[in-house]
Design a protein around this motif. Structure first.
Motif: not given
Lengths: 480, 156
Positions: A132-156
């Motif tokens: 699940n995504i939480f395990e991904v975030l444990k290993e690569q937290p920056e990846l998760g933050k980037r994904a959120v900001l990329m999504r946010k950019y598209g949504q904006e």
């Protein structure tokens, strides 16, 4: 020797909406049949009848919580035709394109980082609690933050072009109802280079996975098929917003090309099967047995002659080189294709942001009214067709929608069967990890199963095992 | 404080969440930021990370009462599906990604008609929406009077 049995995965997890997979095993534990059943909502076509044509681009957004913009734009294009408009103003078309690129970008990012990444990072058979995504975030937290900001950019971008995040009203018959203010443009420009860098990293991630796992990728849900998309009319370039229909065979031979999408019904027939609510489209001239085709990111990489943005084009060439320029038939290569499209979208966004037409004031074109309209775009999941007829009172009398997931119905079913046969046949014990292999194949298509009610009290995932008489032998469930 | 109302207004009573947040938006309460969406997605974690308190408003299928209101804690489900991201999951993402732990509540408004593609709420759902709104306004005002000391759970 055991009794024949049936395994049911319902609903499939980490896809949009609800689906059910049934796997029929015979007495030797060999897979006899595997099918994806989709509880598709056909009620929408009836719901839309009687509505005023001006309302349609807004109402159709209620079809899907993940890609409302795709329906908004496809319906708007159909209504352009009814309004007699064959060519939008430059500002109208470019604002719509900006909206569409923002939508495709954010949808693809969600799928890759949040839904597919756990499978790709930890393996298809990893324990469910690890996948699940939480395990991904444990290993690569920056990846998760980037994904959120990329999504946010598209949504904006969607919000800036459509007016609001939910039920935007940007696209209207004949054009658009707003332009992009300079301060919004400057806001998007201030981040766009960073977004492109992140997209390049995402392409590398998907490419490396595909190449490093070549043996798995080349066999997992991999089979020849036809491919269809719209491409740019003049030169066959990838064009997600507008173009003509092109279909290629699994070896790259042209089935049809440069056909106006208003003639889709001359090319495609929708077949019906007793066990699924969803239709099975095929190319008429080839018939149902060999005429089925796939759509979506990988299909578009296969059909496009090239990509008109440099970074995505280079990535496209690299993907094509894997199969020596012929179509790539590997279901899992969709992930790489999806990230190439994200990069393309952000390159197009940057190009558009520098275009003064976005601040133009000529927003709406006019023409002579028609009674019928067809709009086609390439949505995140693939080709999307909206077809309407209206009467003299501007009320819709006919509506036909062919969504990307319907186009891919046969392809997804074949992927399920392929994976079930290769990974489940002969296994005495069918584990959750093995069942996830089937879900991975379905997820690679990022299917939208017509968003159902999601209110508190959502159904859990249920996996049920029945004996030949229909008695329940085993049942697994987990909350989603 | 932020209120996030979510659901699909094209699915009958599933539109209760957005209807609730839009009603509150119409009141233009200075202490309350409003967000309306189809469903909860990952970026809501970023949205709530800048707030001390978050209220998630959603439809509840055939609830025993007109509405329920309870405090929730972060919790990561075994499987994360974007279609059905839970409030607890958004909180967990918020904590994991941004280290923020807003106090969070779920307001579940009971609905009865979900299956059909249609706009508008059922009569029962509308009544429940009224009750939920009245409760929430009282809760807000009580919260203001008691410096944020509020009941953990209310079933009406």
């Amino acid at each position: 020797m055991t009794e024949p049995r049936m395994i049911e995965i319902s609903p499939v997890t980490r896809v949009e909406g609800h689906g059910k997979v049934t796997i029929h095993l015979n007495a030797e534990n060999e897979v006899d049949e595997a099918r994806l059943h989709i509880v598709e909502f056909r009620g929408f076509e009836r719901f839309i009848r009687g509505r005023l044509m001006w309302e349609v681009p807004v109402i159709v957004q209620r079809l899907c919580g993940i890609c409302p913009v795709s329906h908004h734009l496809a319906a708007a294009k159909a209504m352009d035709m009814i309004a007699g408009v064959d060519q939008l103003t430059p500002t109208g078309e470019k604002m719509r394109r900006l909206m569409h690129y923002g939508q495709v970008m954010q949808s693809h990012v969600l799928h890759f980082f949040h839904l597919a990444a756990p499978d790709l990072l930890f393996g298809f058979g990893a324990p469910a609690e690890k996948r699940n995504i939480f395990e991904v975030l444990k290993e690569q937290p920056e990846l998760g933050k980037r994904a959120v900001l990329m999504r946010k950019y598209g949504q904006e971008i969607i919000e800036a072009t459509a007016g609001k995040k939910v039920h935007g009203t940007g696209a209207i018959p004949g054009g658009i109802n707003r332009n992009l203010p300079l301060e919004r443009r400057d806001h998007f420009l201030s981040n766009v280079d960073e977004m492109i860098e992140w997209c390049q990293d995402a392409v590398k991630l998907a490419r490396d996975y595909t190449l490093e796992n070549e043996d798995l990728v080349s066999e997992f849900g991999s089979f020849p098929s036809n491919y269809m998309s719209i491409v740019r009319e003049s030169d066959g370039a990838l064009d997600l917003y507008h173009g003509t229909l092109r279909a290629l065979s699994s070896t790259g031979d042209t089935i049809f090309d440069q056909v106006p999408y208003t003639r889709y019904h001359e090319l495609i027939v929708e077949d019906v099967r007793s066990w699924s609510y969803m239709k099975f489209p095929f190319i008429k001239e080839l018939g149902p047995d060999v005429g089925w085709y796939r759509v979506g990111p990988l299909a578009r990489m296969n059909t496009a002659s090239f990509i008109d943005t440099p970074l995505a084009d280079a990535a496209h060439k690299e993907l094509k080189a894997v199969t020596s320029g012929t179509p790539n038939n590997s279901t899992l290569a969709n992930h790489w294709a999806r990230m190439i499209e994200v990069l393309h979208c952000v390159e197009k966004i940057r190009e558009l942001l520098h275009d003064p037409d976005l601040q133009g004031t000529d927003l709406i074109a006019k023409g002579d009214r028609r009674e019928e309209g067809i709009g086609v775009i390439e949505a995140p999941r693939g080709n999307l067709i909206h077809h309407y007829k209206v009467d003299e009172h501007d009320q819709v009398t006919y509506c036909n929608l062919i969504v990307s997931t319907t186009h891919n119905n046969e392809g997804m079913n074949r992927a399920v069967k392929d994976v079930a046969v290769k990974h489940l046949s002969g296994k005495e014990q069918i584990t959750e990890g093995l069942l996830n292999h089937v879900e991975v194949a379905v997820r690679a298509y990022d299917p939208c199963l017509s968003c159902a009610t999601h209110a508190l009290g959502q159904m859990p995932l249920q996996v049920e095992l029945f004996d030949a008489d229909g008695g329940l032998v085993d049942c697994r469930s987990q909350c989603i | 404080m932020i209120l996030i109302g979510y659901g699909n207004p094209g699915r009958g009573d599933d539109g209760l969440g957005p209807a609730f947040s839009q009603r509150l938006a119409g009141r233009a309460l200075s202490e309350l930021e409003i967000d309306t969406d189809y469903q909860l997605v990952a970026e809501h974690a970023l949205t709530i990370s800048g707030h001390e308190v978050v209220v998630f408003a959603d439809a509840e299928i055939e609830g025993e009462n007109p509405f329920s209101f309870q405090e929730i804690a972060a919790g990561a489900p075994e499987v994360l599906g974007s279609h059905s991201l839970k409030p607890q999951t958004v909180l967990a993402l918020c904590e994991t990604l941004y280290g923020a732990k807003p106090r969070a509540y779920v307001l579940g408004i009971s609905g009865h008609e979900f299956g059909e593609v249609k706009e508008g709420l059922s009569e029962k759902a509308l009544k429940n929406l009224d009750d939920a709104e009245a409760f929430f306004l009282d809760w807000l005002s009580e919260r203001t009077c008691t410096n944020g000391v509020v009941p953990d759970r209310v079933d009406s």
